[in-house]
Design an enzyme around this catalytic site. Sequence first.
Site, PDB file in Angstrom:
ATOM      1  N   ASP A 200      22.046 -37.222  64.120  1.00 27.52           N
ATOM      2  CA  ASP A 200      22.532 -37.937  62.934  1.00 27.52           C
ATOM      3  C   ASP A 200      24.051 -37.819  62.813  1.00 27.52           C
ATOM      4  O   ASP A 200      24.658 -38.416  61.915  1.00 27.52           O
ATOM      5  CB  ASP A 200      21.803 -37.488  61.653  1.00 27.52           C
ATOM      6  CG  ASP A 200      22.018 -36.023  61.340  1.00 27.52           C
ATOM      7  OD1 ASP A 200      22.630 -35.312  62.154  1.00 27.52           O
ATOM      8  OD2 ASP A 200      21.559 -35.576  60.266  1.00 27.52           O
ATOM      9  N   SER A 201      24.685 -37.098  63.758  1.00 28.02           N
ATOM     10  CA  SER A 201      26.155 -37.123  63.858  1.00 28.02           C
ATOM     11  C   SER A 201      26.637 -38.560  64.054  1.00 28.02           C
ATOM     12  O   SER A 201      27.812 -38.852  63.866  1.00 28.02           O
ATOM     13  CB  SER A 201      26.627 -36.235  65.016  1.00 28.02           C
ATOM     14  OG  SER A 201      25.935 -36.572  66.203  1.00 28.02           O
TER      15      SER A 201
ATOM     16  N   ASP B  68      16.943 -37.183  65.617  1.00 25.79           N
ATOM     17  CA  ASP B  68      17.106 -36.432  64.372  1.00 25.79           C
ATOM     18  C   ASP B  68      16.404 -37.109  63.204  1.00 25.79           C
ATOM     19  O   ASP B  68      16.489 -38.339  63.054  1.00 25.79           O
ATOM     20  CB  ASP B  68      18.605 -36.382  64.007  1.00 25.79           C
ATOM     21  CG  ASP B  68      19.236 -35.039  64.325  1.00 25.79           C
ATOM     22  OD1 ASP B  68      18.508 -34.057  64.544  1.00 25.79           O
ATOM     23  OD2 ASP B  68      20.483 -34.992  64.366  1.00 25.79           O
TER      24      ASP B  68
ATOM     25  N   LYS C 252      14.029 -33.844  65.708  1.00 21.36           N
ATOM     26  CA  LYS C 252      14.745 -32.615  65.354  1.00 21.36           C
ATOM     27  C   LYS C 252      14.917 -32.584  63.839  1.00 21.36           C
ATOM     28  O   LYS C 252      15.172 -33.629  63.226  1.00 21.36           O
ATOM     29  CB  LYS C 252      16.108 -32.560  66.043  1.00 21.36           C
ATOM     30  CG  LYS C 252      16.913 -31.293  65.644  1.00 21.36           C
ATOM     31  CD  LYS C 252      18.076 -31.034  66.575  1.00 21.36           C
ATOM     32  CE  LYS C 252      19.307 -31.854  66.300  1.00 21.36           C
ATOM     33  NZ  LYS C 252      19.887 -31.667  64.947  1.00 21.36           N
TER      34      LYS C 252
ATOM     35  N   GLU D 158      16.569 -29.921  60.542  1.00 15.88           N
ATOM     36  CA  GLU D 158      17.385 -28.748  60.227  1.00 15.88           C
ATOM     37  C   GLU D 158      16.656 -27.843  59.243  1.00 15.88           C
ATOM     38  O   GLU D 158      15.963 -28.330  58.344  1.00 15.88           O
ATOM     39  CB  GLU D 158      18.720 -29.205  59.623  1.00 15.88           C
ATOM     40  CG  GLU D 158      19.555 -30.039  60.575  1.00 15.88           C
ATOM     41  CD  GLU D 158      20.895 -30.483  59.981  1.00 15.88           C
ATOM     42  OE1 GLU D 158      21.279 -29.997  58.898  1.00 15.88           O
ATOM     43  OE2 GLU D 158      21.550 -31.333  60.625  1.00 15.88           O
TER      44      GLU D 158
ATOM     45  N   GLU E  57      23.697 -23.777  65.962  1.00 20.37           N
ATOM     46  CA  GLU E  57      25.036 -24.373  65.820  1.00 20.37           C
ATOM     47  C   GLU E  57      25.973 -23.465  65.016  1.00 20.37           C
ATOM     48  O   GLU E  57      25.601 -22.933  63.959  1.00 20.37           O
ATOM     49  CB  GLU E  57      24.927 -25.738  65.108  1.00 20.37           C
ATOM     50  CG  GLU E  57      26.315 -26.349  64.862  1.00 20.37           C
ATOM     51  CD  GLU E  57      26.295 -27.827  64.466  1.00 20.37           C
ATOM     52  OE1 GLU E  57      25.211 -28.441  64.434  1.00 20.37           O
ATOM     53  OE2 GLU E  57      27.397 -28.354  64.199  1.00 20.37           O
TER      54      GLU E  57
HETATM   55  O1  KIV Z   1      23.553 -34.587  64.976  1.00 24.89           O
HETATM   56  C1  KIV Z   1      23.868 -34.052  66.050  1.00 24.89           C
HETATM   57  O2  KIV Z   1      24.509 -34.649  66.923  1.00 24.89           O
HETATM   58  C2  KIV Z   1      23.434 -32.680  66.256  1.00 24.89           C
HETATM   59  C3  KIV Z   1      24.029 -31.930  67.411  1.00 24.89           C
HETATM   60  C4  KIV Z   1      25.472 -31.767  67.310  1.00 24.89           C
HETATM   61  C5  KIV Z   1      23.319 -30.641  67.652  1.00 24.89           C
HETATM   62  O3  KIV Z   1      22.654 -32.181  65.524  1.00 24.89           O
END
Ligand code: KIV
Length: 283
Positions: free
Chosen positions: A58-59, A97, A127, A129, A196
């Site tokens: 989600d970056s 994510d 993924k 968090e 992280e």
């Molecule tokens: O959102 C993302 O790109 C991430 C990574 C940096 C681990 O969670």
Amino acid sequence: MAWGEEDRRVSVATETKRISVRDIRERKGAEPIVVLTAYTAPMTVLLDPHVDVLLVGDSLGMVVYGLETTLGVTLEMMIAHGAAVTRASRRACVVVDLPFGSYQESPRAAFRTAARVMAETGCAAVKLEGGVEMAETVSFLAARGVPVMGHVGLRPQSVHALGGFRAQGRDEAAAKAILADAEAVAAAGAFALVVEGVMEPLARQLTGQIAIPTIGIGASPACDGQVLVTEDMLGLFNAFRPKFVKRFAELGEQAEAAIRTYAGDVRARRFPGLEHCFGVRKP
Ligand code: KIV
């Protein structure tokens, strides 16, 4: 040979076995796991032969959409980019994510979101968090056929609660809490864990302590794998440059030079040349 037959032969010859979540899980303590983020088809084509996991992180909210944090990322964005990455890849394990607000409420809400993501993108895993507080959700998803990658330490979706993008686990109590998070997510059935922005000795200890592979970012060389944001390591994203980003290229500078040349060529009528045009009569 007919066209159809030739096509079939080519596709069989180039068929590749995709890396599974089980393959990743079994790499614990063995060969390092290579992970990079992917958001688009053209970048995926470059990444896929070289990495084990393509993370549709989600970056992308910050890198692609110019948001200040990942909190504004929607499920629709993740599905659109996740589907593009899955379509363009053949070899790597694709993990998508779950965005902020789409899974924290309850295990059932998380399952509904994860099921949509998996069905609509074709990814292998999701993924999310969180630590101790998300263990029940990880277990609920894992028991229903949704492979989960965990994410502890600096959790960007909790940036406001954490007081900013800062390294975590600085004192003994904070380090203990992160260890408890990692153990809870691993025990709940996650197949791998992103660690992280934590103190190096903590990431090292945690990797030795849990049974699933750790994927470090700003963590430790002792982690079972490493991940970076692709645009960061290629020098394509400058809004934010944390200490843990090593620039493996400066593609932003190269791109800027090319764009400057193009603009100059158009203004000076050097581009297009007749070789770029159709129907030009040879003298
Ligand atoms: O959102 C993302 O790109 C991430 C990574 C940096 C681990 O969670």
